[in-house]
Design a protein around this motif. Structure first.
Motif: not given
Lengths: 937, 85
Positions: A648, A831-834, B27, B37, B40-41
């Motif tokens: 992510e 998508y994952l990490g985008r 998410r 973001w 969230y991370l």
């Protein structure tokens, strides 16, 4: 010489005379002795030297409360820091005292005691500040400390841990514990009863009493028989050392024959703590002299081992319990004087002299106690002083379970306060000392202990009064801490080291606390207690390791064809948890031969650990689109696509080929070492974001063996063995899949390449792989086939610039840094990490993967850094990740991550490695066949 | 060692479980701001007291919701996410 055998002592088997050695001296003993009882019987008074001042020390106690009687056991079963009071005497044992230079009797460091006024608490913090503590540290450490490890000796043998559950765990098998175990067992509960001693019974092993018309020991024997019949598991020599979450108690059970104590993880619905109480010392000058002992221990040694600890004995007590000791020693023939600090003698007739209301001012003697002087000035000659300053309930496990202690002014002790769920404290551990109250209604005839008083250390006392004998802390050290304003108990503990030895302050904490309370004008409960933490007694790390050592530490996974590879001369190494062939042949020269031959004819490689995780269901395409950086839903059935999976945070987590078997079924062919991690990642996202009934994950990695056939003649070889599949390039182009058959089993043939040459991966049921592998080897002779180990494969992929995640990438490497920018720039949808790839900070100091051509003849060292001056400061701008000598290009090749590297093609950079400098030119990652012609050659 | 109750397999030692994060750390969508973001991370509440967390039982591979107290370590509830158990 003062201790002697009286001839009694029920625990001994005198039919056989044994002996062991202590500091080189032979000590006679009998079966049933502890090392401590045998040493006391032989008259050995000095059994160790103190931690800091090297004062002579003798035994204080008879159990785990012992602070002084610690020794190293040498020989085949070396164990450092053994408490001699708990260690059974055995034939041929070799013990060496601790801190004696060279022995406890004769210690050339003993002079240190005369300088004690110059080395108070924390002296080294103040004295050795300049220029650097580390200059002094080794010598100071060598002078202090406890036992020594013999590095040449074999350590503990492994002991398997036990995990078990029960309804009730009873800690402590004294009268309270035995009675509780019986009550619980009779109610039909599953009970475990443990005790740290060699025998269960606790104080009944030595205190005179009658229960139900029986002698106390006979009652214990009857109880043990009854408990055993009721199915109670009784563990002797087993210490409950820690209380953990959700009803878990850790036990350490001593093992015979040099094995580490066995750890029991006991999960009990209820735990009953019947751990008893520990006798306190009394504050008087020189109260650490050998010959000053616990009154309880004096009785214990006499009754159980027939050892009278002295001939002229002074017993000093604040309570009634020491009368048992005085009477027993008198009856054994010692000359006894009892000092009752309560002010008047206990009721009844006593056959020994009693002095009431007098305290000891000082013990006299140089190497051991010779006399005491009372506050009145009277001097009494004595070779032994037995002391009872009251009792401290053993509440460690209650406190470890987050129980809050409360101060009981009547008993002058910290007792369990509010109840802790699942833990009940009984007996002496809650301050109930009289046997008639512990076993009510059972016809107990025992000494009533009556009232008690307390005698706490006072400030400005004459002489040196020891609080902590194991760490050599005196009342003067506590006064010093107070003067320097370290008055909180936690500061006091750390500054003076009071209670920080491996006895965990069992004896020392309370008197230290009482003195600080006095100095600060607070009460004892206001002063507080330190935190109790596991372990209650030291537990060797080997016990916690259990069987997890050597090969079992982290068991390797094995290939289905391992035996066949061994016959073929493979050298095995571990790669990402798998044991795989590194090369085939007697020496490492095989690597270059394999890497060269594979590009000329055909190479056979066992790639079975390669991930084969299936993603199945109507939403499978949607799912892999989300998981992969690359768009995967556009992949046609029967085709493969290479792609990245990101975290992510946007870093490349894994790379590999995704195979689409049909519309709703994919195979994630992830790196061998990432199978478990990818499986978890897929499962987490499936459950978090997708309809679980429309996509499922199934890891089939271990079900199939994967055999790789690579090289210009690979197709010819496959056609020769007949896989019942069309293998021509029109039917099976690069990155495509077909299904074949081998001897009735399905073979999945994917045309993918990790070498840059034409390659095929054959996946077949793992249990049928041997036939196919042998057939490939046999038919391969006609095509100059060579067996390929992991090392040669690493060279082949490096020549092509193919990466290994985690080797050529780190936790910051993004797909763009590897030159794959398309999805980042163009791809729509999430998508994952985008989102992380679009964060501004991520691009700072990004490092690109580049090729590095050594300007010298030797391969570049892996890990060498590109050091350059940026804005006036020298710093690393990247490093070498992969480096080999290429047998196909006849020159060194390397890959590396370099800041801005892709924009610096052709530039020469200087690499630094362990003081050496080498130069290299930045080049494209692919060193061999950049056009990719070999894939179809 | 703590004891967690997998909604599918029952009480098991904590070493069989994998922590999946705060239950409320949803998410953000693709168009989330940099701040939301990165929250969230990286941003974790590290709550003292009652907490709602996602855990996975590695033996059965099922993720579930666990309500527990991070101070007393009392587990008040474990709930299957899909409502199957």
């Amino acid at each position: 010489m003062s201790g002697w055998r009286t001839g009694a002592g029920w625990a001994l088997d005198r039919s056989e005379s044994l002996s062991f050695t202590f500091d080189g001296k032979t000590v006679p003993t009998f079966k049933g002795d502890t090392v401590a009882s045998a040493l006391l019987a032989s008259g050995q008074r000095i059994v160790g030297r103190s931690f800091k001042y090297h004062r002579p020390r003798g035994f204080w106690g008879a159990g785990s409360e012992e602070p002084n009687g610690i020794a190293d056991i040498h020989g085949a079963q070396h164990r450092p820091n053994v408490q001699m009071t708990l260690e059974p005497a055995a034939q041929g044992l070799r013990l060496r005292s601790i801190n004696g230079h060279p022995t406890a009797e004769h210690d050339r460091m003993a002079f240190l005691d005369r300088f004690s006024r110059f080395i108070p608490a924390a002296f080294y913090y103040k004295t050795f500040m300049r220029p650097d503590w580390h200059l002094f540290e080794p010598r100071i450490r060598a002078m202090a400390g406890l036992g020594r490890l013999d590095l040449a000796a074999q350590g503990f043998g492994p002991s398997a841990s036990v995990n078990t559950t029960c309804d009730v765990l009873v800690v402590g098998a004294g009268p309270a514990g035995l009675a509780a175990a019986k009550t619980e067992a009779k109610a039909g509960r599953k009970v475990i009863l443990c005790d740290e001693g060699m025998h269960v019974g606790g104080s009944l092993l030595y205190r005179p009493a009658r229960i139900d018309g029986q002698e106390a020991r006979d009652w214990v024997a009857a109880m043990v028989a009854e408990l055993t019949a009721l199915g109670v598991r009784i563990l002797a020599r087993t210490t409950a050392f820690g209380r953990y979450d959700h009803g878990l108690t850790g036990l350490a059970e001593a093992q015979p024959g040099g094995a580490a104590p066995r750890i029991w993880h006991v999960r009990a619905a209820e735990t009953i703590l019947a751990a008893g109480a520990i006798e306190r010392h009394l504050p008087f000058a020189n109260n650490d002299l050998p010959g000053v002992m616990s009154a309880e221990a004096g009785l214990h040694y006499l009754a159980r081992f027939g050892v009278a600890v002295g001939r002229r004995v002074v017993v000093a007590t604040t309570n009634g319990t020491a009368y048992d000791t005085a009477r027993a020693l008198h009856e054994a023939g010692a000359e006894v004087t009892l000092l009752d600090l309560r002010g008047r003698a206990a009721a009844g007739q006593h056959p020994f002299r009693i002095i009431a209301g007098q305290t000891i001012e000082t013990a006299l003697g140089r190497r051991q106690v010779e006399a005491v002087r009372l506050a009145s000035g009277e001097r009494i000659e004595a070779d032994t002083v037995l002391v009872s300053g009251g009792h401290t309930p053993t509440v460690h496990l209650y406190s470890q379970a987050q129980g809050k202690l409360r101060w009981d002014e009547g008993l002058r002790a910290f007792l369990p306060g509010d109840p802790v769920p699942g833990l009940r404290v009984i007996g002496a551990a809650v301050g109930i000392y009289d046997l008639s109250r512990i076993l009510p209604g059972q016809g107990v005839v025992a000494t009533a202990y009556g009232s008690s008083t307390a005698l706490w250390p006072k400030p400005r006392a004459k002489g040196r009064i020891w609080l902590d004998m194991q760490n050599d802390v005196t009342t003067k050290d506590v006064e010093l801490a107070h003067r320097e304003n370290l008055t909180s108990v936690e500061h006091l503990k750390r500054y003076t080291t009071l209670g920080m030895a491996n006895d965990q302050g069992r004896m020392s904490n309370l008197p230290g606390l009482a003195l600080m309370a006095e100095l600060t004008g607070r009460s004892i409960p206001e002063t507080g207690t330190t935190t109790y933490r596991p372990p209650f007694s030291p537990v060797p790390l080997a016990s916690f390791a259990g069987l997890r050592g050597g090969e079992l530490m982290n068991p390797v996974r094995r290939l289905p064809l391992e035996a066949e590879h061994r016959v073929d001369g493979a050298l095995f190494r571990e790669y990402g948890g798998w044991l795989r062939p590194a090369w085939f042949g007697p020496d490492e020269g095989a690597v270059m031969r394999e890497a060269k031959a594979a590009r000329q004819g055909v190479g056979l490689f066992d790639g079975s650990p390669l991930g084969k995780i299936e993603v199945i269901g109507p939403d499978a395409a949607k799912f892999v689109d989300f998981i992969y950086y690359n768009t995967m839903s556009t992949l046609k059935p029967g085709r493969c696509r290479y792609g990245f999976v990101l975290t992510e945070g946007g870093a490349v987590y894994d790379d590999g080929v995704l195979v689409r078997l049909d519309e709703n079924r994919f195979i994630v062919s992830c790196s061998s070492s990432h199978v478990q991690g990818m499986g978890l990642l897929l499962e987490e996202w499936r459950q978090d974001k997708f309809d679980r009934s429309r996509v499922v994950i199934h890891d089939t990695t271990a079900n199939y063996a994967t055999l790789t056939v690579t090289g210009p003649k690979s197709r010819d070889l496959l056609q020769a063995i007949g896989l019942e599949a069309a293998l021509d390039d029109a039917s099976l182009p690069h990155m495509a899949l077909t299904l074949g058959q081998f001897q009735g089993d399905e073979v999945r043939i994917t045309r993918v390449s990790f070498t840059g040459d034409r390659s095929y991966e054959l996946s077949i049921r793992a249990d049928r792989a041997l036939g196919l592998w042998r057939r490939l080897k046999e038919a391969g002779r006609a095509f100059d086939a060579v067996l390929l180990g992991g090392e040669a494969l690493m060279i082949l992929r490096a020549e092509k610039g193919y990466i290994v995640i985690g080797k050529d990438t780190d936790g910051r490497t993004r797909p763009m840094d590897l030159g794959v920018k398309g999805p980042f720039e163009k791809r729509k949808g999430d998508y994952l990490g985008r989102r992380s790839l679009h964060l501004p900070a991520v691009a700072d100091q990004a490092r690109d993967l580049v090729g590095l051509e050594s300007l010298g003849a030797e391969p570049l060292p892996v890990g060498a850094h590109v050091v350059e001056t940026v804005a006036g400061k020298r710093r690393s701008r990247g490093f070498v990740t992969t480096s080999h000598m290429s047998p196909n290009l006849n020159r060194p090749i390397a890959l590396g991550l370099v800041e801005g590297g892709s924009a610096r093609m052709g530039e020469v950079v200087t690499l630094h490695h362990l003081g050496q400098e080498v130069q290299a030119r930045i080049a494209p990652v692919c060193a061999l066949d950049p056009e990719g012609r070999l894939l179809d050659a | 060692m703590q004891l967690f109750t997998c909604p599918f397999c029952g009480p098991r030692p904590e070493t069989e479980f994998h922590f999946g994060g705060d239950a409320d750390n949803d998410r953000p969508g693709a168009e989330a701001s940099d701040a939301s973001w990165t929250d969230y991370l990286f941003f974790r509440h590290n709550r003292k007291g009652p907490a709602r967390e996602i855990w996975m039982h590695l033996s059965c591979r099922e993720a579930f919701l666990m309500e527990r107290d991070t101070v007393t370590h009392t587990v008040t509830a474990t709930l299957a996410l899909g409502g199957e158990a």
